[in-house]
Motif scaffolding. Structure first.
Motif, PDB file in Angstrom:
ATOM      1  N   THR A  71      -0.125  -8.128  32.371  1.00 18.18           N
ATOM      2  CA  THR A  71      -0.110  -8.765  31.056  1.00 18.18           C
ATOM      3  C   THR A  71      -0.932  -7.950  30.067  1.00 18.18           C
ATOM      4  O   THR A  71      -0.515  -7.738  28.915  1.00 18.18           O
ATOM      5  N   ALA A  72      -2.087  -7.460  30.496  1.00 15.38           N
ATOM      6  CA  ALA A  72      -2.912  -6.629  29.620  1.00 15.38           C
ATOM      7  C   ALA A  72      -2.216  -5.310  29.294  1.00 15.38           C
ATOM      8  O   ALA A  72      -2.330  -4.797  28.171  1.00 15.38           O
ATOM      9  N   ALA A  73      -1.492  -4.744  30.256  1.00 19.63           N
ATOM     10  CA  ALA A  73      -0.750  -3.513  29.992  1.00 19.63           C
ATOM     11  C   ALA A  73       0.332  -3.740  28.943  1.00 19.63           C
ATOM     12  O   ALA A  73       0.584  -2.880  28.089  1.00 19.63           O
ATOM     13  N   LEU A  74       0.986  -4.894  28.986  1.00 19.85           N
ATOM     14  CA  LEU A  74       1.968  -5.232  27.954  1.00 19.85           C
ATOM     15  C   LEU A  74       1.286  -5.358  26.598  1.00 19.85           C
ATOM     16  O   LEU A  74       1.811  -4.867  25.581  1.00 19.85           O
ATOM     17  N   ALA A  75       0.126  -5.992  26.557  1.00 18.14           N
ATOM     18  CA  ALA A  75      -0.607  -6.091  25.296  1.00 18.14           C
ATOM     19  C   ALA A  75      -0.917  -4.705  24.744  1.00 18.14           C
ATOM     20  O   ALA A  75      -0.735  -4.443  23.544  1.00 18.14           O
ATOM     21  N   ALA A  77       0.687  -1.932  25.222  1.00 22.12           N
ATOM     22  CA  ALA A  77       1.917  -1.300  24.726  1.00 22.12           C
ATOM     23  C   ALA A  77       2.289  -1.836  23.351  1.00 22.12           C
ATOM     24  O   ALA A  77       2.710  -1.074  22.460  1.00 22.12           O
ATOM     25  N   LEU A  78       2.130  -3.138  23.143  1.00 20.90           N
ATOM     26  CA  LEU A  78       2.461  -3.728  21.848  1.00 20.90           C
ATOM     27  C   LEU A  78       1.463  -3.325  20.775  1.00 20.90           C
ATOM     28  O   LEU A  78       1.827  -3.165  19.603  1.00 20.90           O
ATOM     29  N   VAL A  79       0.198  -3.137  21.159  1.00 21.26           N
ATOM     30  CA  VAL A  79      -0.791  -2.630  20.216  1.00 21.26           C
ATOM     31  C   VAL A  79      -0.407  -1.225  19.772  1.00 21.26           C
ATOM     32  O   VAL A  79      -0.435  -0.894  18.571  1.00 21.26           O
ATOM     33  N   ARG A  80      -0.038  -0.363  20.712  1.00 20.84           N
ATOM     34  CA  ARG A  80       0.335   1.006  20.366  1.00 20.84           C
ATOM     35  C   ARG A  80       1.575   1.049  19.478  1.00 20.84           C
ATOM     36  O   ARG A  80       1.734   1.967  18.671  1.00 20.84           O
ATOM     37  N   GLU A  81       2.444   0.066  19.602  1.00 20.23           N
ATOM     38  CA  GLU A  81       3.649   0.017  18.776  1.00 20.23           C
ATOM     39  C   GLU A  81       3.396  -0.663  17.440  1.00 20.23           C
ATOM     40  O   GLU A  81       4.291  -0.733  16.587  1.00 20.23           O
ATOM     41  N   GLY A  82       2.195  -1.167  17.224  1.00 21.08           N
ATOM     42  CA  GLY A  82       1.858  -1.798  15.959  1.00 21.08           C
ATOM     43  C   GLY A  82       2.309  -3.234  15.826  1.00 21.08           C
ATOM     44  O   GLY A  82       2.252  -3.813  14.724  1.00 21.08           O
ATOM     45  N   ARG A  83       2.713  -3.853  16.913  1.00 23.84           N
ATOM     46  CA  ARG A  83       3.164  -5.244  16.874  1.00 23.84           C
ATOM     47  C   ARG A  83       2.012  -6.230  17.064  1.00 23.84           C
ATOM     48  O   ARG A  83       2.206  -7.440  16.918  1.00 23.84           O
ATOM     49  N   LEU A  84       0.850  -5.730  17.404  1.00 24.42           N
ATOM     50  CA  LEU A  84      -0.280  -6.589  17.779  1.00 24.42           C
ATOM     51  C   LEU A  84      -1.561  -5.828  17.515  1.00 24.42           C
ATOM     52  O   LEU A  84      -1.586  -4.590  17.588  1.00 24.42           O
ATOM     53  N   GLY A  85      -2.645  -6.538  17.199  1.00 23.15           N
ATOM     54  CA  GLY A  85      -3.965  -5.932  17.102  1.00 23.15           C
ATOM     55  C   GLY A  85      -4.879  -6.542  18.148  1.00 23.15           C
ATOM     56  O   GLY A  85      -4.936  -7.770  18.266  1.00 23.15           O
ATOM     57  N   TRP A  86      -5.588  -5.720  18.907  1.00 23.93           N
ATOM     58  CA  TRP A  86      -6.467  -6.258  19.947  1.00 23.93           C
ATOM     59  C   TRP A  86      -7.461  -7.253  19.371  1.00 23.93           C
ATOM     60  O   TRP A  86      -7.748  -8.283  19.991  1.00 23.93           O
ATOM     61  N   VAL A 168      -1.612 -17.994  27.774  1.00 29.87           N
ATOM     62  CA  VAL A 168      -1.391 -18.033  26.326  1.00 29.87           C
ATOM     63  C   VAL A 168      -1.182 -16.618  25.788  1.00 29.87           C
ATOM     64  O   VAL A 168      -0.311 -16.380  24.935  1.00 29.87           O
ATOM     65  N   LEU A 169      -1.966 -15.656  26.275  1.00 30.88           N
ATOM     66  CA  LEU A 169      -1.779 -14.273  25.861  1.00 30.88           C
ATOM     67  C   LEU A 169      -0.362 -13.809  26.163  1.00 30.88           C
ATOM     68  O   LEU A 169       0.302 -13.185  25.317  1.00 30.88           O
ATOM     69  N   ALA A 170       0.137 -14.097  27.347  1.00 30.99           N
ATOM     70  CA  ALA A 170       1.493 -13.676  27.714  1.00 30.99           C
ATOM     71  C   ALA A 170       2.532 -14.295  26.782  1.00 30.99           C
ATOM     72  O   ALA A 170       3.497 -13.625  26.386  1.00 30.99           O
ATOM     73  N   LEU A 171       2.354 -15.565  26.424  1.00 30.73           N
ATOM     74  CA  LEU A 171       3.285 -16.208  25.500  1.00 30.73           C
ATOM     75  C   LEU A 171       3.209 -15.550  24.117  1.00 30.73           C
ATOM     76  O   LEU A 171       4.238 -15.355  23.453  1.00 30.73           O
ATOM     77  N   ALA A 172       1.997 -15.201  23.689  1.00 33.21           N
ATOM     78  CA  ALA A 172       1.845 -14.513  22.406  1.00 33.21           C
ATOM     79  C   ALA A 172       2.501 -13.136  22.431  1.00 33.21           C
ATOM     80  O   ALA A 172       3.095 -12.695  21.437  1.00 33.21           O
ATOM     81  N   LEU A 173       2.422 -12.460  23.566  1.00 33.60           N
ATOM     82  CA  LEU A 173       3.039 -11.140  23.687  1.00 33.60           C
ATOM     83  C   LEU A 173       4.555 -11.244  23.633  1.00 33.60           C
ATOM     84  O   LEU A 173       5.227 -10.372  23.057  1.00 33.60           O
ATOM     85  N   PRO A 277      -9.875  -5.318  29.334  1.00 35.36           N
ATOM     86  CA  PRO A 277      -8.594  -6.018  29.233  1.00 35.36           C
ATOM     87  C   PRO A 277      -7.800  -5.964  30.549  1.00 35.36           C
ATOM     88  O   PRO A 277      -7.346  -4.915  30.980  1.00 35.36           O
ATOM     89  N   GLY A 278      -7.689  -7.123  31.186  1.00 39.36           N
ATOM     90  CA  GLY A 278      -6.944  -7.234  32.430  1.00 39.36           C
ATOM     91  C   GLY A 278      -7.710  -6.903  33.688  1.00 39.36           C
ATOM     92  O   GLY A 278      -7.176  -7.055  34.786  1.00 39.36           O
ATOM     93  N   TRP A 279      -8.964  -6.468  33.569  1.00 43.09           N
ATOM     94  CA  TRP A 279      -9.690  -5.963  34.731  1.00 43.09           C
ATOM     95  C   TRP A 279     -11.122  -6.469  34.759  1.00 43.09           C
ATOM     96  O   TRP A 279     -11.741  -6.718  33.719  1.00 43.09           O
ATOM     97  N   PHE A 280     -11.667  -6.528  35.978  1.00 48.10           N
ATOM     98  CA  PHE A 280     -13.103  -6.639  36.197  1.00 48.10           C
ATOM     99  C   PHE A 280     -13.630  -5.239  36.487  1.00 48.10           C
ATOM    100  O   PHE A 280     -12.874  -4.355  36.902  1.00 48.10           O
ATOM    101  N   ARG A 281     -14.934  -5.039  36.311  1.00 46.05           N
ATOM    102  CA  ARG A 281     -15.528  -3.775  36.748  1.00 46.05           C
ATOM    103  C   ARG A 281     -16.759  -4.046  37.580  1.00 46.05           C
ATOM    104  O   ARG A 281     -17.552  -4.953  37.286  1.00 46.05           O
ATOM    105  N   ARG A 282     -16.880  -3.270  38.630  1.00 43.85           N
ATOM    106  CA  ARG A 282     -18.072  -3.283  39.484  1.00 43.85           C
ATOM    107  C   ARG A 282     -18.354  -1.843  39.864  1.00 43.85           C
ATOM    108  O   ARG A 282     -17.526  -1.189  40.508  1.00 43.85           O
ATOM    109  N   GLY A 283     -19.502  -1.322  39.454  1.00 38.91           N
ATOM    110  CA  GLY A 283     -19.783   0.083  39.688  1.00 38.91           C
ATOM    111  C   GLY A 283     -18.751   0.939  38.972  1.00 38.91           C
ATOM    112  O   GLY A 283     -18.456   0.739  37.800  1.00 38.91           O
ATOM    113  N   GLY A 284     -18.158   1.875  39.692  1.00 43.83           N
ATOM    114  CA  GLY A 284     -17.134   2.736  39.110  1.00 43.83           C
ATOM    115  C   GLY A 284     -15.727   2.257  39.366  1.00 43.83           C
ATOM    116  O   GLY A 284     -14.777   3.029  39.206  1.00 43.83           O
TER     117      GLY A 284
END
Length: 350
Positions: A71-75, A77-86, A168-173, A277-284
């Motif tokens: 879902t975050a990867a789709l967001a 892609a839409l940001v890069r296409e100018g359809r959405l702003g993070w 909700v994010l997915a529906l907005a996308l 966006p879409g991920w957790f981080r722990r260490g590297g």
């Protein structure tokens, strides 16, 4: 589960890819795979997927919350296409999103910092009355209405894990992509912008007629988990090979760089040191796990070494014991230092 401990053979296949001694991770792998599953690893153009029990290497699993990185990867892609702003208010999309509060943005939804509760309020009841399909009694307008009603300005900016927010994010996308505001619209947008370009036609919202690994039955039901209108939070199906391809695409830059943008919001759980966006981080390690009613999953990326690791296993929602063993096993394979010491199930509470 394994004949004469084939896990040792599986370990050697994975070691050939990861170029590291994996014997310290065996206890976690045994715990994660005790009901059968698959483990995959990819690095430097090499990959391996190994199976355990009666589960085939190309078996299709419900991906549960490992859907959220898609879902975050789709967001992105839409940001890069100018359809959405993070960081633009979701309300700027108009339509059914026009009355959302201004602190609800795509980035906030993708990082669990939008001030939304974990689930729509009615799930307090449907978790018991519709255990396998707790969101199925809702449609998309009802899910959006719940999010608008319960969005908390006080909670905005703080970490609060939310299936409602991801859904909700997915529906907005879907809306931003010109599709119907529905789970099906999300699926079509995902195929057009993410899974299609990556060559992953098998990743989708409908379980296949053949090849699905049957989830473990629980005390309250059996079968795959329904996500209703919140499918973007956990409704995808796919294979270990699909997840390795998806993870590798991140490391190769084919999905942009938004996923690397780490936040450290207040209330972050102690087993995390950041969220992207879409991920957790722990260490590297950038990672996400998932728990469906009868399946558990994990996907981990290590940008520094170019490593991708995934686990897809059978096993119901645990009523007792450690919930995080699959995520811990993925981290132990991806980068042992992410666990802060020798990997053990007890070192990774969830």
């Amino acid at each position: 589960m394994f004949r004469r401990d084939p896990l040792q053979t599986a370990r050697r296949e994975l070691e050939a890819v990861l170029e590291r001694d994996l014997r310290p991770a065996l206890p976690l792998l045994r715990a994660a795979l005790r009901r059968g599953g698959v483990v995959g690893a990819a690095r430097d153009g090499q990959s391996a997927v190994v199976g355990g029990g009666d589960v085939p290497r190309d078996g299709v699993f419900e991906l549960a919350s490992v859907t959220k990185p898609f879902t975050a990867a789709l967001a992105g892609a839409l940001v890069r296409e100018g359809r959405l702003g993070w960081d633009a208010p979701l309300s700027r999309l108009g339509g059914p999103f026009r009355s959302f509060p201004d602190f609800v943005t795509a980035r906030a939804l993708a990082t669990h910092t939008a001030g939304l509760p974990a689930h729509p309020a009615r799930v307090a009841v449907t978790t018991f009355t519709r255990f396998q399909d707790p969101y199925g009694s809702m449609d998309a307008p009802a899910a959006l209405a719940s999010a608008r009603r319960w969005a908390s300005r006080r909670g905005a900016g703080r970490f609060g894990y939310s299936n409602l927010g991801a859904g909700v994010l997915a529906l907005a996308l879907a809306h931003a992509a010109g599709e119907d505001v529905s789970a099906a619209g999300y699926g079509r947008a995902l195929a057009r912008y993410v899974t299609g370009p990556l060559g992953l036609p098998g990743v989708g919202l409908t379980p296949p007629a053949r090849g699905l690994v049957a989830p473990t039955a629980t005390l309250l039901g059996e079968g795959v988990t329904g996500f209703g209108p919140l499918a973007g939070a956990g409704g995808l199906f796919g294979t270990a090979g699909d997840l390795l391809t998806f993870g590798t695409a991140h490391l190769e830059g084919r999905l942009g760089q938004d996923w690397r943008e780490v936040l450290r919001p207040p209330a972050l759980p102690p087993h995390l040191d950041g969220v992207a966006p879409g991920w957790f981080r722990r260490g590297g390690v950038w990672w996400h796990d998932g728990v469906a009613r009868g399946t558990r999953t994990a996907l981990a990326l290590v940008p520094a070494s170019g490593t991708v690791v995934t686990l897809l296993v059978r096993g119901g929602v645990p009523l007792v014991g450690l919930r995080g063993v699959v995520g811990a096993a993925a981290l132990a394979l991806a980068e042992p230092s992410a666990l802060g010491g020798p990997p053990s199930a007890n070192s990774f509470p969830r």
